[in-house]
Scaffold this motif. Structure first.
Motif, PDB file in Angstrom:
ATOM      1  N   TRP A  57      -0.306  -6.970  -3.685  1.00  0.00           N
ATOM      2  CA  TRP A  57      -0.635  -5.805  -4.514  1.00  0.00           C
ATOM      3  C   TRP A  57      -0.167  -4.516  -3.847  1.00  0.00           C
ATOM      4  O   TRP A  57      -0.188  -4.393  -2.627  1.00  0.00           O
ATOM      5  N   LEU A  58       0.241  -3.560  -4.693  1.00  0.00           N
ATOM      6  CA  LEU A  58       0.716  -2.261  -4.221  1.00  0.00           C
ATOM      7  C   LEU A  58       0.086  -1.184  -5.094  1.00  0.00           C
ATOM      8  O   LEU A  58       0.178  -1.249  -6.321  1.00  0.00           O
ATOM      9  N   ILE A  59      -0.573  -0.216  -4.479  1.00  0.00           N
ATOM     10  CA  ILE A  59      -1.202   0.884  -5.215  1.00  0.00           C
ATOM     11  C   ILE A  59      -0.373   2.148  -5.013  1.00  0.00           C
ATOM     12  O   ILE A  59      -0.087   2.545  -3.887  1.00  0.00           O
ATOM     13  N   MET A  90      -2.198  -6.307   0.541  1.00  0.00           N
ATOM     14  CA  MET A  90      -2.198  -5.112  -0.297  1.00  0.00           C
ATOM     15  C   MET A  90      -1.634  -3.947   0.506  1.00  0.00           C
ATOM     16  O   MET A  90      -1.914  -3.806   1.698  1.00  0.00           O
ATOM     17  N   ILE A  91      -0.835  -3.134  -0.168  1.00  0.00           N
ATOM     18  CA  ILE A  91      -0.283  -1.920   0.432  1.00  0.00           C
ATOM     19  C   ILE A  91      -0.648  -0.742  -0.458  1.00  0.00           C
ATOM     20  O   ILE A  91      -0.528  -0.823  -1.685  1.00  0.00           O
ATOM     21  N   GLY A  92      -1.088   0.352   0.147  1.00  0.00           N
ATOM     22  CA  GLY A  92      -1.396   1.566  -0.593  1.00  0.00           C
ATOM     23  C   GLY A  92      -0.574   2.729  -0.083  1.00  0.00           C
ATOM     24  O   GLY A  92      -0.404   2.892   1.131  1.00  0.00           O
ATOM     25  N   VAL A  93      -0.068   3.537  -1.002  1.00  0.00           N
ATOM     26  CA  VAL A  93       0.779   4.681  -0.656  1.00  0.00           C
ATOM     27  C   VAL A  93       0.174   5.958  -1.248  1.00  0.00           C
ATOM     28  O   VAL A  93      -0.129   6.013  -2.445  1.00  0.00           O
ATOM     29  N   CYS A  94       0.002   6.971  -0.427  1.00  0.00           N
ATOM     30  CA  CYS A  94      -0.538   8.277  -0.787  1.00  0.00           C
ATOM     31  C   CYS A  94      -1.913   8.119  -1.449  1.00  0.00           C
ATOM     32  O   CYS A  94      -2.878   7.804  -0.766  1.00  0.00           O
ATOM     33  N   PHE A  95      -2.031   8.302  -2.774  1.00  0.00           N
ATOM     34  CA  PHE A  95      -3.324   8.050  -3.409  1.00  0.00           C
ATOM     35  C   PHE A  95      -3.795   6.629  -3.119  1.00  0.00           C
ATOM     36  O   PHE A  95      -5.001   6.396  -2.921  1.00  0.00           O
ATOM     37  N   ALA A 159      -1.612   6.462   8.597  1.00  0.00           N
ATOM     38  CA  ALA A 159      -1.365   5.054   8.288  1.00  0.00           C
ATOM     39  C   ALA A 159      -2.492   4.222   8.884  1.00  0.00           C
ATOM     40  O   ALA A 159      -2.934   4.478  10.013  1.00  0.00           O
ATOM     41  N   LEU A 160      -2.949   3.252   8.102  1.00  0.00           N
ATOM     42  CA  LEU A 160      -4.062   2.394   8.509  1.00  0.00           C
ATOM     43  C   LEU A 160      -3.720   0.934   8.256  1.00  0.00           C
ATOM     44  O   LEU A 160      -2.956   0.617   7.336  1.00  0.00           O
ATOM     45  N   VAL A 161      -4.294   0.053   9.069  1.00  0.00           N
ATOM     46  CA  VAL A 161      -4.274  -1.379   8.760  1.00  0.00           C
ATOM     47  C   VAL A 161      -5.714  -1.887   8.794  1.00  0.00           C
ATOM     48  O   VAL A 161      -6.548  -1.401   9.563  1.00  0.00           O
ATOM     49  N   TYR A 162      -5.975  -2.856   7.934  1.00  0.00           N
ATOM     50  CA  TYR A 162      -7.295  -3.464   7.801  1.00  0.00           C
ATOM     51  C   TYR A 162      -7.151  -4.964   8.052  1.00  0.00           C
ATOM     52  O   TYR A 162      -6.718  -5.717   7.164  1.00  0.00           O
ATOM     53  N   ASP A 163      -7.470  -5.378   9.259  1.00  0.00           N
ATOM     54  CA  ASP A 163      -7.471  -6.809   9.592  1.00  0.00           C
ATOM     55  C   ASP A 163      -6.172  -7.516   9.208  1.00  0.00           C
ATOM     56  O   ASP A 163      -6.196  -8.685   8.834  1.00  0.00           O
ATOM     57  N   ASP A 164      -5.055  -6.829   9.236  1.00  0.00           N
ATOM     58  CA  ASP A 164      -3.766  -7.404   8.860  1.00  0.00           C
ATOM     59  C   ASP A 164      -3.724  -7.871   7.404  1.00  0.00           C
ATOM     60  O   ASP A 164      -2.825  -8.618   7.014  1.00  0.00           O
ATOM     61  N   ARG A 165      -4.689  -7.429   6.601  1.00  0.00           N
ATOM     62  CA  ARG A 165      -4.680  -7.781   5.180  1.00  0.00           C
ATOM     63  C   ARG A 165      -4.238  -6.621   4.305  1.00  0.00           C
ATOM     64  O   ARG A 165      -3.732  -6.830   3.200  1.00  0.00           O
ATOM     65  N   ILE A 166      -4.471  -5.401   4.783  1.00  0.00           N
ATOM     66  CA  ILE A 166      -4.106  -4.209   4.014  1.00  0.00           C
ATOM     67  C   ILE A 166      -3.366  -3.244   4.930  1.00  0.00           C
ATOM     68  O   ILE A 166      -3.774  -3.017   6.066  1.00  0.00           O
ATOM     69  N   LEU A 167      -2.282  -2.669   4.410  1.00  0.00           N
ATOM     70  CA  LEU A 167      -1.503  -1.633   5.087  1.00  0.00           C
ATOM     71  C   LEU A 167      -1.448  -0.429   4.167  1.00  0.00           C
ATOM     72  O   LEU A 167      -1.118  -0.566   2.984  1.00  0.00           O
ATOM     73  N   THR A 168      -1.789   0.742   4.687  1.00  0.00           N
ATOM     74  CA  THR A 168      -1.716   1.944   3.853  1.00  0.00           C
ATOM     75  C   THR A 168      -1.025   3.066   4.607  1.00  0.00           C
ATOM     76  O   THR A 168      -1.080   3.144   5.831  1.00  0.00           O
ATOM     77  N   ILE A 169      -0.391   3.949   3.823  1.00  0.00           N
ATOM     78  CA  ILE A 169       0.344   5.061   4.424  1.00  0.00           C
ATOM     79  C   ILE A 169       0.245   6.278   3.518  1.00  0.00           C
ATOM     80  O   ILE A 169       0.282   6.179   2.288  1.00  0.00           O
ATOM     81  N   GLN A 170       0.111   7.452   4.144  1.00  0.00           N
ATOM     82  CA  GLN A 170      -0.054   8.692   3.390  1.00  0.00           C
ATOM     83  C   GLN A 170       1.257   9.210   2.782  1.00  0.00           C
ATOM     84  O   GLN A 170       1.261   9.632   1.624  1.00  0.00           O
ATOM     85  N   PRO A 171       2.380   9.237   3.478  1.00  0.00           N
ATOM     86  CA  PRO A 171       3.615   9.738   2.863  1.00  0.00           C
ATOM     87  C   PRO A 171       4.198   8.750   1.864  1.00  0.00           C
ATOM     88  O   PRO A 171       3.662   7.659   1.640  1.00  0.00           O
ATOM     89  N   HIS A 172       5.323   9.141   1.265  1.00  0.00           N
ATOM     90  CA  HIS A 172       5.939   8.417   0.156  1.00  0.00           C
ATOM     91  C   HIS A 172       7.295   7.829   0.558  1.00  0.00           C
ATOM     92  O   HIS A 172       8.327   8.484   0.373  1.00  0.00           O
ATOM     93  N   PRO A 173       7.358   6.603   1.027  1.00  0.00           N
ATOM     94  CA  PRO A 173       8.673   6.013   1.305  1.00  0.00           C
ATOM     95  C   PRO A 173       9.522   5.837   0.049  1.00  0.00           C
ATOM     96  O   PRO A 173      10.753   5.756   0.147  1.00  0.00           O
TER      97      PRO A 173
END
Length: 225
Positions: A57-59, A90-95, A159-173
């Motif tokens: 999943w990608l948000i 799951m990966i989340g970007v900005c929002f 940028a955050l990681v959650y137990d290697d299950r979720i990766l999130t980043i504030q900027p917009h690649p």
């Protein structure tokens, strides 16, 4: 591998005409890496049936704040927690970065320090990544169990990681210089201070590490496959 893109906003119409909506931007960013995509317009209250509807999943980003009162936000937070429990990546970007943090116990605010726009350098796991930013909101309290892996001079929890299950980043690649240029013209004037817009404009020709971060995203999605 099938990635479900959870759309939490839509690009402005003029930008959609040229570059497509946010899902199209991510599809281009991750092209050639073995993914297929399905879009769910959660901002329009269209939700997946369950975490196993897709392999990952990608948000996306959004003009909305994670802390705002919208009917689609609580169901999205419930779905985030369900995906986290399921172990699917799951990966989340900005929002997406912000709403995942909020759903898992962190805090998001409209940052009193103002905006970050345009090409910005981040320390990510000891490496420098230059990526395009466009945000005022920030994660100010990190959820329990999350690890900060990225920061900039302006954004301590970039940028955050959650137990290697979720990766999130504030900027917009997914934002190339053309998209940033359009945002400056279509959304920045009168909202973002002129000196920040001028600085972002001056950096439009400088290269970013979007492709390198896309490789990291792809590896994150695939490592549990």
């Amino acid at each position: 591998m099938k990635i479900g893109i959870l759309m939490t906003g839509h690009a402005v119409p003029e930008l959609q005409e040229r570059a497509g909506d946010y899902d199209a931007m991510f599809a281009r960013l991750l092209a050639g890496r073995g993914f297929e995509f399905e879009t769910y317009n959660v901002v329009d209250e269209q939700y997946p049936s369950a975490p196993d509807a897709c392999d990952g999943w990608l948000i996306t980003g959004s003009k909305h704040g994670a802390y705002e009162d919208h009917p689609w936000i609580p169901p999205l937070e419930e779905f985030i927690r369900a995906v986290y429990a399921s172990g699917r990546p799951m990966i989340g970007v900005c929002f997406g970065h912000q709403i995942i943090a909020q759903a898992l116990g962190g805090k998001v605010i409209k940052y009193p320090g103002g905006w970050s726009v345009g090409r910005t350098e981040y320390d990510l796991d000891g490496e420098t990544f230059a990526l395009n930013a466009w945000h005022q909101d920030q994660v100010t309290e990190v959820p329990q169990g999350a690890e900060v892996i990225g920061k900039s001079d302006f954004c301590a929890h970039a940028a955050l990681v959650y137990d290697d299950r979720i990766l999130t980043i504030q900027p917009h690649p997914e934002f190339g210089p053309d998209i940033v240029e359009d945002l400056i013209r279509l959304r920045g004037k009168g909202v973002v201070p002129d000196e920040l817009l001028e600085g972002a404009t001056a950096r439009l020709d400088a290269p970013t590490d979007a492709a390198r971060f896309a490789d990291r995203m792809a590896a994150f999605f695939k490592k549990g496959a």
